[in-house]
Design a protein around this motif. Sequence first.
Motif, short mmCIF file in Angstrom:
data_model
loop_
_atom_site.label_atom_id
_atom_site.label_comp_id
_atom_site.label_asym_id
_atom_site.label_seq_id
_atom_site.Cartn_x
_atom_site.Cartn_y
_atom_site.Cartn_z
N ARG A 145 2.91 17.02 2.76
CA ARG A 145 2.91 15.91 3.71
C ARG A 145 1.64 15.08 3.54
NH1 ARG A 145 4.16 20.47 8.16
NH2 ARG A 145 6.40 20.70 7.78
N ILE A 146 1.77 13.78 3.71
CA ILE A 146 0.60 12.91 3.72
C ILE A 146 0.00 12.96 5.12
CG2 ILE A 146 -0.22 10.53 3.52
CD1 ILE A 146 2.04 10.06 1.50
N VAL A 147 -1.29 13.23 5.21
CA VAL A 147 -1.96 13.34 6.50
C VAL A 147 -2.82 12.11 6.73
CG1 VAL A 147 -3.51 14.70 7.94
CG2 VAL A 147 -1.96 15.86 6.34
N ILE A 148 -2.59 11.43 7.85
CA ILE A 148 -3.37 10.26 8.22
C ILE A 148 -4.26 10.65 9.40
CG2 ILE A 148 -3.30 7.83 8.89
CD1 ILE A 148 -0.34 7.85 7.97
N TYR A 174 0.84 -1.21 0.00
CA TYR A 174 0.00 0.00 0.00
C TYR A 174 0.87 1.26 0.00
CZ TYR A 174 -4.41 -2.51 0.72
OH TYR A 174 -5.52 -3.30 0.56
N ALA A 175 1.94 1.22 0.78
CA ALA A 175 2.84 2.38 0.83
C ALA A 175 3.43 2.68 -0.55
CB ALA A 175 3.95 2.13 1.84
N GLN A 176 3.79 1.64 -1.28
CA GLN A 176 4.36 1.83 -2.61
C GLN A 176 3.33 2.36 -3.60
OE1 GLN A 176 6.19 -1.91 -3.63
NE2 GLN A 176 7.87 -1.67 -2.18
N GLU A 177 2.08 1.90 -3.48
CA GLU A 177 1.01 2.40 -4.34
C GLU A 177 0.75 3.89 -4.05
OE1 GLU A 177 -0.59 0.71 -6.90
OE2 GLU A 177 1.02 -0.70 -6.47
N ILE A 178 0.76 4.24 -2.78
CA ILE A 178 0.55 5.64 -2.40
C ILE A 178 1.70 6.51 -2.87
CG2 ILE A 178 0.38 7.19 -0.39
CD1 ILE A 178 -1.11 4.80 1.02
N GLN A 237 1.84 4.90 8.86
CA GLN A 237 2.76 6.03 8.89
C GLN A 237 4.21 5.55 8.82
OE1 GLN A 237 3.05 8.23 12.62
NE2 GLN A 237 3.36 10.14 11.51
N SER A 238 4.53 4.52 9.57
CA SER A 238 5.89 3.98 9.55
C SER A 238 6.25 3.45 8.17
CB SER A 238 6.01 2.86 10.60
OG SER A 238 7.30 2.28 10.58
N LEU A 244 4.99 4.34 5.25
CA LEU A 244 5.13 5.46 4.32
C LEU A 244 6.48 6.15 4.50
CD1 LEU A 244 1.55 7.02 4.62
CD2 LEU A 244 2.46 5.73 2.68
N GLU A 245 6.89 6.33 5.74
CA GLU A 245 8.16 7.01 6.00
C GLU A 245 9.34 6.15 5.59
OE1 GLU A 245 7.82 8.28 10.08
OE2 GLU A 245 6.72 10.09 9.49
N GLN A 246 9.21 4.84 5.71
CA GLN A 246 10.26 3.96 5.22
C GLN A 246 10.40 4.02 3.71
OE1 GLN A 246 9.54 0.03 6.77
NE2 GLN A 246 9.77 0.68 8.90
N ASN A 247 9.32 4.44 3.04
CA ASN A 247 9.35 4.64 1.60
C ASN A 247 9.59 6.10 1.22
OD1 ASN A 247 8.47 2.08 -0.17
ND2 ASN A 247 7.48 1.93 1.84
N LYS A 248 10.20 6.84 2.15
CA LYS A 248 10.69 8.21 1.89
C LYS A 248 9.58 9.23 1.65
CE LYS A 248 14.73 6.26 2.01
NZ LYS A 248 15.51 6.29 3.28
N MET A 249 8.49 9.12 2.41
CA MET A 249 7.42 10.12 2.33
C MET A 249 7.28 10.82 3.67
SD MET A 249 4.59 8.02 0.08
CE MET A 249 5.23 6.39 0.51
N TYR A 250 6.98 12.10 3.64
CA TYR A 250 6.75 12.87 4.85
C TYR A 250 5.29 12.73 5.26
CZ TYR A 250 11.28 15.00 3.93
OH TYR A 250 12.62 15.20 3.70
N THR A 251 5.04 12.50 6.54
CA THR A 251 3.68 12.26 7.01
C THR A 251 3.37 13.04 8.28
OG1 THR A 251 4.22 10.41 8.47
CG2 THR A 251 3.85 9.89 6.15
N ARG A 252 2.09 13.17 8.55
CA ARG A 252 1.60 13.65 9.84
C ARG A 252 0.40 12.80 10.22
NH1 ARG A 252 5.74 15.84 9.72
NH2 ARG A 252 6.31 17.97 10.32
N LEU A 253 0.37 12.37 11.48
CA LEU A 253 -0.75 11.61 12.00
C LEU A 253 -1.55 12.52 12.92
CD1 LEU A 253 -2.39 9.07 12.60
CD2 LEU A 253 -0.60 8.34 14.19
N MET A 254 -2.86 12.64 12.65
CA MET A 254 -3.74 13.49 13.45
C MET A 254 -4.87 12.65 14.02
SD MET A 254 -3.85 16.91 11.03
CE MET A 254 -3.73 18.09 12.37
#
Length: 236
Positions: A124-127, A31-35, A86-87, A89-99
């Motif tokens: 940033r990707i917001v979750i 899923y992280a790779q698709e995103i 979130q973990s 996504l970040e391992q796939n080099k994306m910036y995220t925020r969890l709210m």
Amino acid sequence: MKYKRILLKLSGEALMGDQNYGIDPKKLNQYAQEIKKVKDLGTEIAIVIGGGNIYRGVQAETGGIDRVQGDYMGMLATLINAMALQSALEQNKMYTRLMSGFKVENVCEPFIRRRAIRHLEKGRIVIFGAGIGNPYFTTDSTASLRAIEIEAEVVLKGTRVDGVYTADPEKDKNATRYTTLSFQEAYEKNLSIMDMTAFTLCQENNLPIIVFDMNKSGNLEKLVMGEEIGTLITSK
């Protein structure tokens, strides 16, 4: 791109992969790779994920647990899934925020609408975890509400089937897929797409929903680029 800002709704059950419960690391990474494919196009992405692979508040009453208590337990389950995603996504080099819908300050930010929009604008990707912070609301309702609040252009509901069918395609081989539906048609046909609260929110705010197969590689990217995949539900 057809859509600049999207809200992606994922089910918790999807994270199980071939397991009976819990989180499958392979599915999470898939899923992280698709995103990431969509993120690399410049799309602004918000995500809501369910918690059914861990706990379901609606089913808690059958086990003797108070409904409200069960719903809060379910919200915590969505936070666990959100942290796992979130973990990945970040391992796939994306910036995220969890709210979160309620305060869990050690692991995520509280939901603040303007801050969420600013995160998206900064790439940033917001979750969104913990639902809306109140019992009796599903993650479908959360997805619809948050999508409206952040002014997303569409809700993309990723499932394990490639759209909405006349009947359950896993049980009825004669079931056929709808390519487009109006909200009214979905009501009249009593199709189980989202719960009524979520569905009504989308209808009243002219927010389209696309139901599609998230497990097929490339589908998410094709949708963002405007290809007709899955079933589109609109106010037509």
